[in-house]
Design a protein around this motif. Structure first.
Motif, PDB file in Angstrom:
ATOM      1  N   ASP A 193      46.779  39.833  34.891  1.00 25.46           N
ATOM      2  CA  ASP A 193      47.588  40.638  35.794  1.00 25.46           C
ATOM      3  C   ASP A 193      46.696  41.439  36.753  1.00 25.46           C
ATOM      4  O   ASP A 193      45.471  41.469  36.637  1.00 25.46           O
ATOM      5  CB  ASP A 193      48.527  41.556  35.005  1.00 25.46           C
ATOM      6  N   VAL A 194      47.335  42.073  37.712  1.00 22.09           N
ATOM      7  CA  VAL A 194      46.627  42.778  38.779  1.00 22.09           C
ATOM      8  C   VAL A 194      45.854  43.971  38.227  1.00 22.09           C
ATOM      9  O   VAL A 194      44.726  44.241  38.652  1.00 22.09           O
ATOM     10  CB  VAL A 194      47.634  43.220  39.874  1.00 22.09           C
ATOM     11  N   LEU A 195      46.418  44.690  37.277  1.00 18.88           N
ATOM     12  CA  LEU A 195      45.751  45.864  36.719  1.00 18.88           C
ATOM     13  C   LEU A 195      44.456  45.476  35.988  1.00 18.88           C
ATOM     14  O   LEU A 195      43.434  46.148  36.132  1.00 18.88           O
ATOM     15  CB  LEU A 195      46.694  46.609  35.777  1.00 18.88           C
ATOM     16  N   THR A 196      44.477  44.395  35.253  1.00 23.85           N
ATOM     17  CA  THR A 196      43.269  43.929  34.565  1.00 23.85           C
ATOM     18  C   THR A 196      42.209  43.490  35.564  1.00 23.85           C
ATOM     19  O   THR A 196      41.019  43.786  35.398  1.00 23.85           O
ATOM     20  CB  THR A 196      43.611  42.771  33.616  1.00 23.85           C
ATOM     21  N   LEU A 197      42.640  42.810  36.612  1.00 26.73           N
ATOM     22  CA  LEU A 197      41.709  42.383  37.644  1.00 26.73           C
ATOM     23  C   LEU A 197      41.091  43.587  38.357  1.00 26.73           C
ATOM     24  O   LEU A 197      39.877  43.620  38.607  1.00 26.73           O
ATOM     25  CB  LEU A 197      42.432  41.473  38.641  1.00 26.73           C
ATOM     26  N   LEU A 198      41.887  44.594  38.662  1.00 32.21           N
ATOM     27  CA  LEU A 198      41.387  45.813  39.305  1.00 32.21           C
ATOM     28  C   LEU A 198      40.428  46.564  38.386  1.00 32.21           C
ATOM     29  O   LEU A 198      39.366  47.033  38.813  1.00 32.21           O
ATOM     30  CB  LEU A 198      42.561  46.711  39.707  1.00 32.21           C
ATOM     31  N   ARG A 199      40.772  46.664  37.114  1.00 30.69           N
ATOM     32  CA  ARG A 199      39.926  47.354  36.131  1.00 30.69           C
ATOM     33  C   ARG A 199      38.595  46.625  35.965  1.00 30.69           C
ATOM     34  O   ARG A 199      37.530  47.255  35.891  1.00 30.69           O
ATOM     35  CB  ARG A 199      40.677  47.426  34.805  1.00 30.69           C
ATOM     36  N   THR A 200      38.619  45.319  35.940  1.00 29.56           N
ATOM     37  CA  THR A 200      37.397  44.533  35.809  1.00 29.56           C
ATOM     38  C   THR A 200      36.517  44.677  37.049  1.00 29.56           C
ATOM     39  O   THR A 200      35.296  44.834  36.942  1.00 29.56           O
ATOM     40  CB  THR A 200      37.729  43.057  35.565  1.00 29.56           C
ATOM     41  N   GLY A 201      37.112  44.638  38.215  1.00 30.20           N
ATOM     42  CA  GLY A 201      36.350  44.801  39.460  1.00 30.20           C
ATOM     43  C   GLY A 201      35.720  46.180  39.573  1.00 30.20           C
ATOM     44  O   GLY A 201      34.552  46.320  39.954  1.00 30.20           O
ATOM     45  N   LEU A 202      36.476  47.213  39.221  1.00 26.03           N
ATOM     46  CA  LEU A 202      35.947  48.577  39.266  1.00 26.03           C
ATOM     47  C   LEU A 202      34.835  48.758  38.234  1.00 26.03           C
ATOM     48  O   LEU A 202      33.807  49.380  38.513  1.00 26.03           O
ATOM     49  CB  LEU A 202      37.074  49.586  39.021  1.00 26.03           C
ATOM     50  N   LEU A 236      25.948  54.785  33.406  1.00 25.20           N
ATOM     51  CA  LEU A 236      26.860  54.117  34.345  1.00 25.20           C
ATOM     52  C   LEU A 236      27.137  52.673  33.929  1.00 25.20           C
ATOM     53  O   LEU A 236      28.271  52.200  34.051  1.00 25.20           O
ATOM     54  CB  LEU A 236      26.279  54.152  35.760  1.00 25.20           C
ATOM     55  N   VAL A 237      26.111  51.980  33.455  1.00 24.95           N
ATOM     56  CA  VAL A 237      26.328  50.606  32.979  1.00 24.95           C
ATOM     57  C   VAL A 237      27.299  50.609  31.806  1.00 24.95           C
ATOM     58  O   VAL A 237      28.240  49.803  31.747  1.00 24.95           O
ATOM     59  CB  VAL A 237      24.988  49.937  32.594  1.00 24.95           C
ATOM     60  N   LEU A 238      27.108  51.537  30.880  1.00 21.87           N
ATOM     61  CA  LEU A 238      28.009  51.616  29.729  1.00 21.87           C
ATOM     62  C   LEU A 238      29.420  52.029  30.145  1.00 21.87           C
ATOM     63  O   LEU A 238      30.405  51.535  29.579  1.00 21.87           O
ATOM     64  CB  LEU A 238      27.450  52.579  28.691  1.00 21.87           C
ATOM     65  N   ALA A 239      29.539  52.924  31.119  1.00 21.44           N
ATOM     66  CA  ALA A 239      30.865  53.301  31.614  1.00 21.44           C
ATOM     67  C   ALA A 239      31.551  52.120  32.291  1.00 21.44           C
ATOM     68  O   ALA A 239      32.767  51.911  32.143  1.00 21.44           O
ATOM     69  CB  ALA A 239      30.751  54.478  32.575  1.00 21.44           C
ATOM     70  N   GLY A 240      30.781  51.327  33.039  1.00 18.66           N
ATOM     71  CA  GLY A 240      31.353  50.119  33.632  1.00 18.66           C
ATOM     72  C   GLY A 240      31.807  49.118  32.594  1.00 18.66           C
ATOM     73  O   GLY A 240      32.872  48.504  32.724  1.00 18.66           O
ATOM     74  N   LEU A 241      31.025  48.974  31.536  1.00 20.34           N
ATOM     75  CA  LEU A 241      31.436  48.088  30.444  1.00 20.34           C
ATOM     76  C   LEU A 241      32.670  48.629  29.736  1.00 20.34           C
ATOM     77  O   LEU A 241      33.528  47.853  29.293  1.00 20.34           O
ATOM     78  CB  LEU A 241      30.289  47.917  29.448  1.00 20.34           C
ATOM     79  N   ALA A 242      32.768  49.959  29.630  1.00 20.00           N
ATOM     80  CA  ALA A 242      33.952  50.553  29.012  1.00 20.00           C
ATOM     81  C   ALA A 242      35.196  50.283  29.854  1.00 20.00           C
ATOM     82  O   ALA A 242      36.283  50.048  29.314  1.00 20.00           O
ATOM     83  CB  ALA A 242      33.754  52.059  28.819  1.00 20.00           C
ATOM     84  N   LEU A 243      35.051  50.312  31.179  1.00 21.92           N
ATOM     85  CA  LEU A 243      36.189  49.985  32.040  1.00 21.92           C
ATOM     86  C   LEU A 243      36.618  48.535  31.881  1.00 21.92           C
ATOM     87  O   LEU A 243      37.799  48.212  31.995  1.00 21.92           O
ATOM     88  CB  LEU A 243      35.845  50.259  33.502  1.00 21.92           C
TER      89      LEU A 243
END
Length: 119
Positions: free
Chosen positions: A2-11, A53-60
């Protein structure tokens, strides 16, 4: 997907790449600075926040909330431990007799010969 998962992955990917850029800057500091203390400063200023930041991105990008919480806790640990470990390294180097460079540092120019060297 879905769009939310795609947005979360991109961010999450953008945040992780920003962390990798910060880590790369710390690596340049290690390679470029002249002595141990300035190299340590360059690494500690850039690497702990970069890793967070890398870990925060992985958490997202994490598929599960529990995994995201664990990654964020690990990021907090990295941010908290980074200055402590840098201080311990600097204190050990100072206690071991390693003195910082004093005076003006002049970096060697590529291709220049040292005085007394015959070309």
């Amino acid at each position: 997907m879905d769009v939310l998962t795609l947005l979360r992955t991109g961010l999450g990917a953008l945040v992780a790449v920003a962390g990798l850029v910060a880590i790369f800057g710390g690596t340049l500091g290690i390679l470029r600075f002249p002595d141990f203390y300035t190299r340590l400063h360059g690494a500690s200023v850039a690497d702990a926040p970069g890793a967070a930041l890398v870990l925060a991105g992985l958490a997202l990008m994490a598929p599960d909330f529990a995994i995201a919480v664990r990654l964020l806790l690990l990021a907090g640990l990295v941010v908290a431990a980074g200055p402590i470990l840098s201080h311990a390294l600097a204190s050990a180097a100072h206690a071991g007799g390693l003195s910082p460079l004093s005076g003006r540092y002049k970096a060697p120019r590529p291709g220049a010969h040292a005085q007394g060297d015959d070309p």
